[in-house]
Write a protein that holds these residues in place. Sequence first.
Motif, PDB file in Angstrom:
ATOM      1  N   GLU A 187      -2.052   0.025  -2.295  1.00 13.06           N
ATOM      2  CA  GLU A 187      -1.353  -0.857  -3.236  1.00 13.06           C
ATOM      3  C   GLU A 187      -2.176  -2.125  -3.499  1.00 13.06           C
ATOM      4  O   GLU A 187      -3.219  -2.346  -2.866  1.00 13.06           O
ATOM      5  CB  GLU A 187       0.016  -1.227  -2.652  1.00 13.06           C
ATOM      6  N   ARG A 244       5.562  -6.476  -5.288  1.00 14.11           N
ATOM      7  CA  ARG A 244       6.356  -5.462  -4.571  1.00 14.11           C
ATOM      8  C   ARG A 244       5.874  -4.058  -4.872  1.00 14.11           C
ATOM      9  O   ARG A 244       5.700  -3.241  -3.981  1.00 14.11           O
ATOM     10  CB  ARG A 244       7.844  -5.596  -4.955  1.00 14.11           C
ATOM     11  N   LYS A 245       5.651  -3.797  -6.140  1.00 13.11           N
ATOM     12  CA  LYS A 245       5.118  -2.492  -6.528  1.00 13.11           C
ATOM     13  C   LYS A 245       3.914  -2.725  -7.421  1.00 13.11           C
ATOM     14  O   LYS A 245       3.989  -3.489  -8.390  1.00 13.11           O
ATOM     15  CB  LYS A 245       6.167  -1.668  -7.282  1.00 13.11           C
ATOM     16  N   THR A 246       2.836  -2.061  -7.125  1.00 12.80           N
ATOM     17  CA  THR A 246       1.584  -2.268  -7.837  1.00 12.80           C
ATOM     18  C   THR A 246       1.732  -1.944  -9.323  1.00 12.80           C
ATOM     19  O   THR A 246       1.125  -2.609 -10.173  1.00 12.80           O
ATOM     20  CB  THR A 246       0.482  -1.392  -7.203  1.00 12.80           C
ATOM     21  N   GLU A 253       4.529  -1.888 -11.223  1.00 17.10           N
ATOM     22  CA  GLU A 253       5.696  -2.431 -11.923  1.00 17.10           C
ATOM     23  C   GLU A 253       5.286  -3.652 -12.750  1.00 17.10           C
ATOM     24  O   GLU A 253       4.744  -4.617 -12.206  1.00 17.10           O
ATOM     25  CB  GLU A 253       6.750  -2.826 -10.883  1.00 17.10           C
TER      26      GLU A 253
END
Lengths: 147, 147, 147
Positions: free
Chosen positions: A72, B56-58, B60
């Motif tokens: 990530e 939080r999310k790569t 998003e």
Amino acid sequence: MKYAEGRLGRVFVIRLEEGDVVPDCIEEFASEKNISIAHVSLLGTLMEGEVIVGPRKTSEIPPRPMDLPIYEAHETIATGVVAPDKDGKPILHIHGALGRSGNTIMGCLRNGVKAWVCCEVILQEILGVDAKRLLDEKTGFTLLNLG
Amino acid sequence: MKYAEGRLGRVFVIRLEEGDVVPDCIEEFASEKNISIAHVSLLGTLMEGEVIVGPRKTSEIPPRPMDLPIYEAHETIATGVVAPDKDGKPILHIHGALGRSGNTIMGCLRNGVKAWVCCEVILQEILGVDAKRLLDEKTGFTLLNLG
Amino acid sequence: MKYAEGRLGRVFVIRLEEGDVVPDCIEEFASEKNISIAHVSLLGTLMEGEVIVGPRKTSEIPPRPMDLPIYEAHETIATGVVAPDKDGKPILHIHGALGRSGNTIMGCLRNGVKAWVCCEVILQEILGVDAKRLLDEKTGFTLLNLG
């Protein structure tokens, strides 16, 4: 310790764009701009690729590297030195600390990591230094030779 | 990759004093000294505040950041770039590795951390570069625009 | 915040050789070259020695440091500032992130760590700054005094 004395040349402010691969994109930039020696300072967010996280055994020569994949997006600072290989191609030796949610992977960005949305680089050219990255037979590393 | 070429200006050696807040105190200093673009290199001990430790999310977009609080004094290195926002106010984008007792938190020092007893900064002004931090509608980030 | 304004002097590209001790070898180099103030940027692989990883208690004055030993070779970036002590001897205050197999120790390289096979340093001399590292009675630290 080996050393060479130089002086500062051009200073470049760079923004990497999503998907730009480090160190490749900076090596290509150096080539295009006829930069031989430079100091590179990077901050931003990197993802994917692999990081070399040390030799398997400190005393084993030639060393066998450990690699870890980066999944990530990781918050990063990195420091590097550009110098030419034996054919004059600019090679960026760059180490970085890549962190995510409180864990940090520190290593050599040799195998390619990609810029996420936001990544800034200050590249300072160093003039008057004769340096080359040459193969060291004993260790298998290309080491910085300062003339 | 976007870039701009400049040259080095003034160099400042700075000691932060206990309780000085990063990045605020350096942004105020840049404002006072009419520094538009600069490279910042920091070493010292930081405490309190929060560090952004990744999206939080790569994948998003727009990203939602993860924050972690910093409690006790942490040994730190940090790298930053000062550039003006749309109104000309200097903004310091700075990432740091903050460690304590063998654990390291790597992140963006956007939300304020404080200097402990000992903190040193080298600020190098860069002249001749037209750069601004402007809002990117898609990601919600202010990205470095190089003219 | 205290500060002093200077300008860039000589720039040195340095390769540390196996067994060179940081910060000692860089302090000796500064002494030999009559370098008073400098910014140091290091990337490479370090081993052995000890790293100071924070004060035991943030609010305890004078602070008692925590030390951790470094065993195997660690991938590293480090940032430092050279400035003279009260007798004019160059002292390098340097913090580094030392990582191995995905774990990172961040701390002050005061007690000596050694270069492994590959370690590169860019040392930028800063001219026109009057600075000294002087003992602060209250904390027991030598703090950077800017004149």
